[in-house]
Design a protein around this motif. Structure first.
Motif, PDB file in Angstrom:
ATOM      1  N   ALA A   5      -8.215  -2.887  17.187  1.00  0.00           N
ATOM      2  CA  ALA A   5      -9.231  -2.505  16.253  1.00  0.00           C
ATOM      3  C   ALA A   5      -9.088  -2.124  14.946  1.00  0.00           C
ATOM      4  CB  ALA A   5      -9.691  -0.894  16.859  1.00  0.00           C
ATOM      5  N   ASP A   6      -8.092  -2.107  14.615  1.00  0.00           N
ATOM      6  CA  ASP A   6      -7.583  -2.005  12.967  1.00  0.00           C
ATOM      7  C   ASP A   6      -6.068  -1.858  12.945  1.00  0.00           C
ATOM      8  OD1 ASP A   6      -7.953  -1.439  10.270  1.00  0.00           O
ATOM      9  OD2 ASP A   6      -8.793   0.708  10.463  1.00  0.00           O
ATOM     10  N   ALA A   7      -5.444  -2.468  11.675  1.00  0.00           N
ATOM     11  CA  ALA A   7      -3.955  -2.275  11.492  1.00  0.00           C
ATOM     12  C   ALA A   7      -3.672  -2.167  10.170  1.00  0.00           C
ATOM     13  CB  ALA A   7      -3.352  -3.711  11.872  1.00  0.00           C
ATOM     14  N   THR A   8      -2.490  -1.683   9.939  1.00  0.00           N
ATOM     15  CA  THR A   8      -1.939  -1.291   8.670  1.00  0.00           C
ATOM     16  C   THR A   8      -0.600  -1.978   8.375  1.00  0.00           C
ATOM     17  OG1 THR A   8      -3.265   0.655   8.503  1.00  0.00           O
ATOM     18  CG2 THR A   8      -1.507   0.420   7.069  1.00  0.00           C
ATOM     19  N   VAL A   9      -0.289  -2.646   7.260  1.00  0.00           N
ATOM     20  CA  VAL A   9       0.906  -3.039   6.917  1.00  0.00           C
ATOM     21  C   VAL A   9       1.466  -2.584   5.809  1.00  0.00           C
ATOM     22  CG1 VAL A   9       0.526  -5.415   7.926  1.00  0.00           C
ATOM     23  CG2 VAL A   9       0.009  -4.985   5.375  1.00  0.00           C
ATOM     24  N   ARG A  10       2.849  -2.271   5.651  1.00  0.00           N
ATOM     25  CA  ARG A  10       3.511  -1.805   4.500  1.00  0.00           C
ATOM     26  C   ARG A  10       4.178  -3.090   3.690  1.00  0.00           C
ATOM     27  NH1 ARG A  10       6.652   2.338   6.548  1.00  0.00           N
ATOM     28  NH2 ARG A  10       7.972   0.733   7.689  1.00  0.00           N
ATOM     29  N   LEU A  11       3.917  -2.990   2.459  1.00  0.00           N
ATOM     30  CA  LEU A  11       4.479  -4.009   1.585  1.00  0.00           C
ATOM     31  C   LEU A  11       5.707  -3.354   0.788  1.00  0.00           C
ATOM     32  CD1 LEU A  11       0.951  -5.300   0.086  1.00  0.00           C
ATOM     33  CD2 LEU A  11       2.249  -6.185   2.206  1.00  0.00           C
ATOM     34  N   ARG A  12       6.769  -3.959   0.923  1.00  0.00           N
ATOM     35  CA  ARG A  12       7.873  -3.388   0.105  1.00  0.00           C
ATOM     36  C   ARG A  12       8.521  -4.409  -0.676  1.00  0.00           C
ATOM     37  NH1 ARG A  12      12.076  -2.511   3.408  1.00  0.00           N
ATOM     38  NH2 ARG A  12      11.163  -3.868   5.199  1.00  0.00           N
ATOM     39  N   TRP A  13       9.068  -3.804  -1.705  1.00  0.00           N
ATOM     40  CA  TRP A  13       9.807  -4.753  -2.879  1.00  0.00           C
ATOM     41  C   TRP A  13      11.242  -4.396  -2.820  1.00  0.00           C
ATOM     42  CZ3 TRP A  13       4.694  -3.642  -2.952  1.00  0.00           C
ATOM     43  CH2 TRP A  13       3.912  -4.597  -3.227  1.00  0.00           C
ATOM     44  N   SER A  14      12.195  -5.180  -3.078  1.00  0.00           N
ATOM     45  CA  SER A  14      13.688  -4.630  -3.244  1.00  0.00           C
ATOM     46  C   SER A  14      13.791  -4.355  -4.681  1.00  0.00           C
ATOM     47  CB  SER A  14      14.466  -5.997  -2.992  1.00  0.00           C
ATOM     48  OG  SER A  14      14.215  -6.982  -4.102  1.00  0.00           O
ATOM     49  N   ALA A  15      12.736  -4.299  -5.744  1.00  0.00           N
ATOM     50  CA  ALA A  15      12.927  -3.762  -7.041  1.00  0.00           C
ATOM     51  C   ALA A  15      11.714  -2.826  -7.136  1.00  0.00           C
ATOM     52  CB  ALA A  15      12.789  -4.741  -7.801  1.00  0.00           C
ATOM     53  N   PRO A  16      12.196  -1.738  -7.788  1.00  0.00           N
ATOM     54  CA  PRO A  16      10.796  -0.638  -8.043  1.00  0.00           C
ATOM     55  C   PRO A  16       9.465  -1.458  -8.931  1.00  0.00           C
ATOM     56  CG  PRO A  16      12.893  -0.067  -9.337  1.00  0.00           C
ATOM     57  CD  PRO A  16      13.303  -1.445  -8.707  1.00  0.00           C
ATOM     58  N   LEU A  17       8.546  -0.884  -8.332  1.00  0.00           N
ATOM     59  CA  LEU A  17       7.317  -1.340  -8.953  1.00  0.00           C
ATOM     60  C   LEU A  17       7.200  -0.805 -10.431  1.00  0.00           C
ATOM     61  CD1 LEU A  17       4.998  -0.600  -5.993  1.00  0.00           C
ATOM     62  CD2 LEU A  17       5.447  -2.681  -6.783  1.00  0.00           C
ATOM     63  N   SER A  18       6.494  -1.346 -11.374  1.00  0.00           N
ATOM     64  CA  SER A  18       6.242  -0.547 -12.503  1.00  0.00           C
ATOM     65  C   SER A  18       5.701   0.691 -12.661  1.00  0.00           C
ATOM     66  CB  SER A  18       5.139  -1.583 -13.395  1.00  0.00           C
ATOM     67  OG  SER A  18       3.833  -1.476 -13.103  1.00  0.00           O
ATOM     68  N   ALA A  63      15.606 -11.082 -11.651  1.00  0.00           N
ATOM     69  CA  ALA A  63      15.607 -12.571 -11.770  1.00  0.00           C
ATOM     70  C   ALA A  63      15.429 -12.868 -10.147  1.00  0.00           C
ATOM     71  CB  ALA A  63      17.055 -13.078 -11.934  1.00  0.00           C
ATOM     72  N   ALA A  64      15.568 -12.049  -9.373  1.00  0.00           N
ATOM     73  CA  ALA A  64      14.998 -12.177  -8.010  1.00  0.00           C
ATOM     74  C   ALA A  64      14.457 -10.872  -7.246  1.00  0.00           C
ATOM     75  CB  ALA A  64      16.005 -12.989  -7.070  1.00  0.00           C
ATOM     76  N   VAL A  65      13.713 -11.236  -6.279  1.00  0.00           N
ATOM     77  CA  VAL A  65      13.001 -10.040  -5.601  1.00  0.00           C
ATOM     78  C   VAL A  65      12.830 -10.396  -4.203  1.00  0.00           C
ATOM     79  CG1 VAL A  65      10.537 -10.185  -6.219  1.00  0.00           C
ATOM     80  CG2 VAL A  65      11.353  -8.137  -5.658  1.00  0.00           C
ATOM     81  N   THR A  66      12.990  -9.415  -3.292  1.00  0.00           N
ATOM     82  CA  THR A  66      12.662  -9.712  -1.615  1.00  0.00           C
ATOM     83  C   THR A  66      11.571  -8.765  -1.409  1.00  0.00           C
ATOM     84  OG1 THR A  66      15.094 -10.224  -1.339  1.00  0.00           O
ATOM     85  CG2 THR A  66      13.475  -9.643   0.427  1.00  0.00           C
ATOM     86  N   PRO A  67      10.241  -9.437  -1.425  1.00  0.00           N
ATOM     87  CA  PRO A  67       9.137  -8.591  -0.904  1.00  0.00           C
ATOM     88  C   PRO A  67       9.433  -8.530   0.810  1.00  0.00           C
ATOM     89  CG  PRO A  67       8.308 -10.684  -1.645  1.00  0.00           C
ATOM     90  CD  PRO A  67       9.813 -10.571  -1.911  1.00  0.00           C
ATOM     91  N   ALA A  68       8.881  -7.438   1.290  1.00  0.00           N
ATOM     92  CA  ALA A  68       8.666  -7.535   2.791  1.00  0.00           C
ATOM     93  C   ALA A  68       7.498  -7.002   3.362  1.00  0.00           C
ATOM     94  CB  ALA A  68      10.091  -6.607   3.274  1.00  0.00           C
ATOM     95  N   VAL A  69       6.971  -7.577   4.628  1.00  0.00           N
ATOM     96  CA  VAL A  69       5.734  -6.918   5.140  1.00  0.00           C
ATOM     97  C   VAL A  69       6.096  -6.301   6.523  1.00  0.00           C
ATOM     98  CG1 VAL A  69       3.423  -7.488   5.758  1.00  0.00           C
ATOM     99  CG2 VAL A  69       4.555  -8.763   3.893  1.00  0.00           C
ATOM    100  N   ASP A  70       5.772  -5.087   6.734  1.00  0.00           N
ATOM    101  CA  ASP A  70       5.967  -4.791   7.965  1.00  0.00           C
ATOM    102  C   ASP A  70       4.695  -4.243   8.593  1.00  0.00           C
ATOM    103  OD1 ASP A  70       8.782  -4.698   7.081  1.00  0.00           O
ATOM    104  OD2 ASP A  70       8.809  -2.737   6.518  1.00  0.00           O
ATOM    105  N   THR A  71       4.514  -4.375   9.788  1.00  0.00           N
ATOM    106  CA  THR A  71       3.295  -3.705  10.678  1.00  0.00           C
ATOM    107  C   THR A  71       3.833  -2.228  10.832  1.00  0.00           C
ATOM    108  OG1 THR A  71       2.815  -5.901  11.763  1.00  0.00           O
ATOM    109  CG2 THR A  71       2.199  -3.877  12.661  1.00  0.00           C
ATOM    110  N   VAL A  72       2.935  -1.380  10.625  1.00  0.00           N
ATOM    111  CA  VAL A  72       3.188   0.092  10.379  1.00  0.00           C
ATOM    112  C   VAL A  72       2.167   0.702  11.480  1.00  0.00           C
ATOM    113  CG1 VAL A  72       4.363   0.311   8.176  1.00  0.00           C
ATOM    114  CG2 VAL A  72       2.006   0.602   8.355  1.00  0.00           C
ATOM    115  N   TRP A  73       1.103   0.192  11.855  1.00  0.00           N
ATOM    116  CA  TRP A  73       0.145   0.703  12.529  1.00  0.00           C
ATOM    117  C   TRP A  73      -0.764  -0.410  13.071  1.00  0.00           C
ATOM    118  CZ3 TRP A  73      -5.390   1.853  12.738  1.00  0.00           C
ATOM    119  CH2 TRP A  73      -5.787   2.640  13.874  1.00  0.00           C
TER     120      TRP A  73
END
Length: 100
Positions: A5-18, A63-73
């Motif tokens: 019916a609905d879903a949410t994902v979490r976007l995470r980066w290995s470096a801080p957002l501005s 110089a490099a970053v690892t973005p990750a996507v997780d299903t949270v709901w």
């Protein structure tokens, strides 16, 4: 299989957002120094999915970053194979656009 019916994902980066305000579209919210959540709506069972555009401005110029996507709901749906719920990719600062 049944539709979710609905879903949410979490976007995470290995470096801080501005530190400045990240102008996020509706259905998205920053939840920490390095993460945001994104409502996906109702993905269909066995569907190929659809594109979610998410831009994150990072602090500094890593110089490099690892973005990750997780299903949270997942709208209460039970997934017995959780191996696809977490994805990550290494992104190098090459000036190229990345899609994953």
């Amino acid at each position: 299989m049944a539709d979710v019916a609905d879903a949410t994902v979490r976007l995470r980066w290995s470096a801080p957002l501005s530190a400045g305000e990240q102008r996020l579209p509706a259905g998205r919210a920053r939840t920490g120094r390095q993460e945001a959540v994104c409502r996906t709506g109702a993905p269909a069972a066995d569907g190929a999915g659809e594109q979610i555009l998410a831009r994150g401005w990072l602090r500094g110029r890593p110089a490099a970053v690892t973005p990750a996507v997780d299903t949270v709901w997942g709208g209460g749906a039970v997934d017995h194979n959780r191996s696809g719920d977490r994805q990550a990719v290494l992104v190098l600062d090459t000036g190229d656009a990345y899609f994953f």
